[in-house]
Design a protein around this motif. Structure first.
Motif, short mmCIF file in Angstrom:
data_model
loop_
_atom_site.label_atom_id
_atom_site.label_comp_id
_atom_site.label_asym_id
_atom_site.label_seq_id
_atom_site.Cartn_x
_atom_site.Cartn_y
_atom_site.Cartn_z
N ARG A 14 0.84 -1.19 0.00
CA ARG A 14 0.00 0.00 0.00
C ARG A 14 0.88 1.25 0.00
O ARG A 14 1.97 1.25 0.56
CB ARG A 14 -0.89 -0.01 1.24
N LEU A 15 0.38 2.31 -0.62
CA LEU A 15 1.05 3.60 -0.57
C LEU A 15 0.57 4.36 0.65
O LEU A 15 -0.63 4.44 0.92
CB LEU A 15 0.76 4.41 -1.84
N THR A 39 -0.59 -5.22 8.78
CA THR A 39 -1.38 -4.15 8.17
C THR A 39 -1.51 -2.92 9.07
O THR A 39 -1.81 -1.83 8.57
CB THR A 39 -2.78 -4.66 7.80
N THR A 40 -1.29 -3.06 10.37
CA THR A 40 -1.32 -1.87 11.24
C THR A 40 -0.17 -0.92 10.94
O THR A 40 -0.20 0.25 11.34
CB THR A 40 -1.25 -2.27 12.73
N HIS A 339 -4.15 -2.96 16.96
CA HIS A 339 -3.99 -4.28 16.34
C HIS A 339 -5.32 -5.03 16.28
O HIS A 339 -5.62 -5.68 15.28
CB HIS A 339 -2.94 -5.10 17.10
N VAL A 340 -6.10 -4.95 17.32
CA VAL A 340 -7.40 -5.61 17.32
C VAL A 340 -8.30 -5.01 16.26
O VAL A 340 -9.00 -5.71 15.51
CB VAL A 340 -8.06 -5.52 18.72
N LYS A 341 -8.27 -3.69 16.14
CA LYS A 341 -9.13 -3.00 15.17
C LYS A 341 -8.78 -3.37 13.73
O LYS A 341 -9.68 -3.63 12.92
CB LYS A 341 -9.00 -1.49 15.36
N PHE A 342 -7.50 -3.42 13.41
CA PHE A 342 -7.10 -3.60 12.02
C PHE A 342 -6.80 -5.05 11.64
O PHE A 342 -6.78 -5.38 10.45
CB PHE A 342 -5.85 -2.75 11.73
N GLU A 343 -6.56 -5.94 12.59
CA GLU A 343 -6.10 -7.28 12.24
C GLU A 343 -7.02 -8.40 12.70
O GLU A 343 -6.71 -9.56 12.46
CB GLU A 343 -4.69 -7.50 12.82
#
Length: 344
Positions: A14-15, A39-40, A339-343
């Motif tokens: 990702r950019l 991804t975080t 981390h919980v939010k995004f993964e």
């Protein structure tokens, strides 16, 4: 002998950004291509990039550049090894004549040595243009070694790589003498911006850096390293731009230094071992070439100019991620919540 088809191992990319960078090598706003399974990292680096841009931009300075290969030779005894080194150390121009036969861009700029018993370790240091230079310096070292064995009959071959380089290992020598590009990135963040965007204070970040990065790393026995997670940003940037990812081992040996200055936060990252190139092995893939063009690292510049620009942008991405993570860790629960939010 069976032939196995070469396939691809996709990594999400990702950019992130843009981030403003200022200095002699880069004076521009750039997007950061990051390839990672974590991804975080994207929103975290993105937050650091926004703060850095709002604060006026990251000041970047290239301190030095050199790529190394060490060779190992043996003499009859330590006296012979010392005599060979004393003679050799005064013949850099002769050695560069040999180097020029191997490459248009390689140039021997310095040498260091160690003698153990009858063994002579010679650390050869080169500039390599826009290439990271792994193969370039190994070829030059091989030709120099052949020349040495002819010029100094008392010596004999032991190894083309002597681990005094040092390649892809955590050592003190790289931080002291340098391997790759040595880059410092600095940023001064006004107090109100620190509080609004990073949800912390300059004092809290400085305190955490001392207690976590400096004292914590010392207790762990870290080698010339005091940072929270340089390796995360380096790996993501290296994969996105076609670098040898194993070089994050020495690349992540860097230091965070920060201070409270007139109530604001001065924040810096120093990376003495950034091994990157804009040409050479790993650069033929389409997405890599696209990312290098996006970063302005495929331009018609003086030899080495594109690689220096790439190193500065890489170091800036490290600062953005390091700043964001340290700020998050000053607040209980923030790191894991992200981390919980995004993964999950």
């Amino acid at each position: 002998m069976s032939q196995h088809k070469i396939s691809q191992a996709p990594v999400p990319m990702r950019l992130v950004g843009p981030v403003r960078i200022v200095g002699d090598v880069v004076d521009d706003s750039v997007m950061l291509p990051l390839a990672t399974y974590e991804t975080t990292l994207w929103p975290s680096v993105g937050r650091g990039a926004r703060v850095a841009t709002l604060a006026g931009g990251i000041q970047a300075t290239v301190l030095d550049e050199r790529m190394t290969r060490s060779i190992l030779l043996e003499a009859g005894d330590a006296g012979q090894a010392l005599a060979a080194w004393q003679s050799l150390s005064a013949r850099k121009e002769d050695m560069n004549m040999v180097v020029r036969e191997t490459s248009r861009f390689a140039r021997l700029i310095d040498m260091h040595h160690q003698i153990v018993g009858n063994m002579l370790y010679v650390r050869l240091e080169f500039t390599t243009g826009d290439a990271a230079g792994h193969n370039m310096v190994t070829l030059a070292a091989e030709k120099l070694q052949d020349w040495l064995l002819t010029e100094y009959p008392a010596l004999k071959y032991t190894s083309i790589s002597a681990n005094y380089c040092t390649d892809k290992k955590a050592t003190a020598v790289n931080g002291i003498l340098g391997r790759g590009k040595s880059v410092v990135c600095e940023l001064t963040i006004p107090r109100d911006l620190c509080e609004r965007r990073l949800k912390t204070t300059p004092e809290a970040v400085v305190d955490l850096n001392i207690k976590k990065n400096l004292i914590g790393t010392m207790l762990a026995g870290g080698i010339r390293s005091a940072n929270a997670h340089f390796a995360n940003m380096l790996l993501a940037f290296y994969l996105a731009t076609g670098q040898d990812a194993a070089n994050i081992v020495e690349g992540s040996q860097g230091i965070v230094h920060c201070e409270v200055r007139d109530g604001d936060l001065y924040f810096s990252v120093s990376l003495p071992n950034l091994i990157v190139g804009s040409v050479g092995h790993g650069k033929g893939l389409g997405f890599v070439e696209d990312n290098l063009r996006l970063l302005g690292c495929k331009e018609d510049r003086e030899p080495g100019g594109n690689a220096r620009r790439l190193a500065v942008i890489c170091a800036a991405s490290v600062l953005c991620g390091e700043l964001s993570l340290l700020a998050a860790q000053t607040n209980p629960g923030e790191l894991m919540a992200a981390h919980v939010k995004f993964e999950r």
